[in-house]
Design a protein around this motif. Structure first.
Motif, short mmCIF file in Angstrom:
data_model
loop_
_atom_site.label_atom_id
_atom_site.label_comp_id
_atom_site.label_asym_id
_atom_site.label_seq_id
_atom_site.Cartn_x
_atom_site.Cartn_y
_atom_site.Cartn_z
N PHE A 10 -4.95 -7.00 -2.98
CA PHE A 10 -4.91 -5.87 -3.90
C PHE A 10 -6.09 -4.92 -3.74
O PHE A 10 -6.45 -4.21 -4.67
CB PHE A 10 -4.78 -6.36 -5.35
CG PHE A 10 -3.40 -6.86 -5.66
CD1 PHE A 10 -2.41 -6.00 -6.11
CD2 PHE A 10 -3.08 -8.19 -5.45
CE1 PHE A 10 -1.13 -6.47 -6.36
CE2 PHE A 10 -1.81 -8.67 -5.70
CZ PHE A 10 -0.83 -7.81 -6.17
N GLN A 11 -6.66 -4.88 -2.55
CA GLN A 11 -7.68 -3.88 -2.29
C GLN A 11 -7.18 -2.94 -1.20
O GLN A 11 -6.24 -3.26 -0.47
CB GLN A 11 -9.01 -4.52 -1.90
CG GLN A 11 -8.96 -5.34 -0.64
CD GLN A 11 -10.31 -5.95 -0.31
OE1 GLN A 11 -11.05 -5.35 0.42
NE2 GLN A 11 -10.61 -7.11 -0.86
N HIS A 12 -7.78 -1.79 -1.15
CA HIS A 12 -7.40 -0.81 -0.14
C HIS A 12 -7.92 -1.25 1.22
O HIS A 12 -9.07 -1.68 1.35
CB HIS A 12 -7.98 0.56 -0.51
CG HIS A 12 -7.66 1.62 0.50
ND1 HIS A 12 -6.36 2.02 0.77
CD2 HIS A 12 -8.45 2.34 1.29
CE1 HIS A 12 -6.39 2.96 1.70
NE2 HIS A 12 -7.65 3.17 2.04
N HIS A 13 -7.06 -1.18 2.23
CA HIS A 13 -7.42 -1.57 3.59
C HIS A 13 -7.23 -0.36 4.51
O HIS A 13 -6.19 -0.23 5.16
CB HIS A 13 -6.54 -2.73 4.08
CG HIS A 13 -6.68 -3.96 3.26
ND1 HIS A 13 -7.69 -4.86 3.44
CD2 HIS A 13 -5.93 -4.44 2.24
CE1 HIS A 13 -7.57 -5.85 2.58
NE2 HIS A 13 -6.50 -5.61 1.84
N PRO A 14 -8.20 0.52 4.57
CA PRO A 14 -8.05 1.70 5.45
C PRO A 14 -8.06 1.26 6.91
O PRO A 14 -8.67 0.23 7.25
CB PRO A 14 -9.27 2.55 5.13
CG PRO A 14 -10.28 1.59 4.62
CD PRO A 14 -9.51 0.50 3.92
N PRO A 15 -7.38 2.00 7.77
CA PRO A 15 -7.38 1.64 9.19
C PRO A 15 -8.80 1.69 9.75
O PRO A 15 -9.56 2.61 9.43
CB PRO A 15 -6.48 2.67 9.84
CG PRO A 15 -6.27 3.74 8.84
CD PRO A 15 -6.62 3.20 7.50
N GLN A 16 -9.13 0.70 10.54
CA GLN A 16 -10.47 0.61 11.10
C GLN A 16 -10.60 1.25 12.47
O GLN A 16 -11.69 1.52 12.94
CB GLN A 16 -10.90 -0.87 11.18
CG GLN A 16 -10.93 -1.56 9.85
CD GLN A 16 -11.89 -0.92 8.86
OE1 GLN A 16 -13.02 -0.60 9.22
NE2 GLN A 16 -11.44 -0.70 7.65
N ASP A 17 -9.46 1.46 13.12
CA ASP A 17 -9.52 2.01 14.48
C ASP A 17 -8.18 2.66 14.83
O ASP A 17 -7.20 2.55 14.09
CB ASP A 17 -9.86 0.91 15.49
CG ASP A 17 -8.93 -0.30 15.38
OD1 ASP A 17 -7.73 -0.13 15.10
OD2 ASP A 17 -9.41 -1.42 15.60
N LEU A 18 -8.16 3.33 15.95
CA LEU A 18 -6.96 4.04 16.39
C LEU A 18 -5.81 3.09 16.67
O LEU A 18 -4.65 3.42 16.41
CB LEU A 18 -7.27 4.88 17.64
CG LEU A 18 -6.13 5.76 18.15
CD1 LEU A 18 -5.66 6.73 17.06
CD2 LEU A 18 -6.57 6.52 19.39
N ALA A 19 -6.10 1.90 17.15
CA ALA A 19 -5.03 0.92 17.42
C ALA A 19 -4.27 0.57 16.14
O ALA A 19 -3.04 0.47 16.15
CB ALA A 19 -5.61 -0.34 18.06
N THR A 20 -5.00 0.43 15.04
CA THR A 20 -4.36 0.12 13.77
C THR A 20 -3.52 1.30 13.29
O THR A 20 -2.39 1.13 12.84
CB THR A 20 -5.41 -0.26 12.71
OG1 THR A 20 -6.15 -1.39 13.19
CG2 THR A 20 -4.76 -0.62 11.39
#
Length: 71
Positions: A10-20
């Protein structure tokens, strides 16, 4: 299920890289194409709408799996 897992889910998981970002996009695009196939090949009805909503739910769940990295 643990408190830590609930916190993680239930937390925000922003993309960490271009692959994601690319994974998110690929899943969304595949879902969109499937939704369009349903729209084009089934008659307008509550079942058609439900099918498209299930596709949307599947896309959202798949992207959550990417975001949470299987945890």
């Amino acid at each position: 299920m643990t408190h830590e897992q609930i916190d993680h889910w239930f937390q925000h998981h922003p993309p960490q890289d271009l692959a994601t970002v690319n994974k998110y996009h690929a899943v969304r695009e595949a879902g969109k194409q499937f939704a369009l196939a349903i729209l084009e090949h089934t008659p307008p009805s509550a079942d058609q709408t439900a099918a498209i909503r299930h596709v949307r739910d599947a896309v959202m769940t798949a992207n959550a799996a990417i975001a949470c990295e299987g945890k």
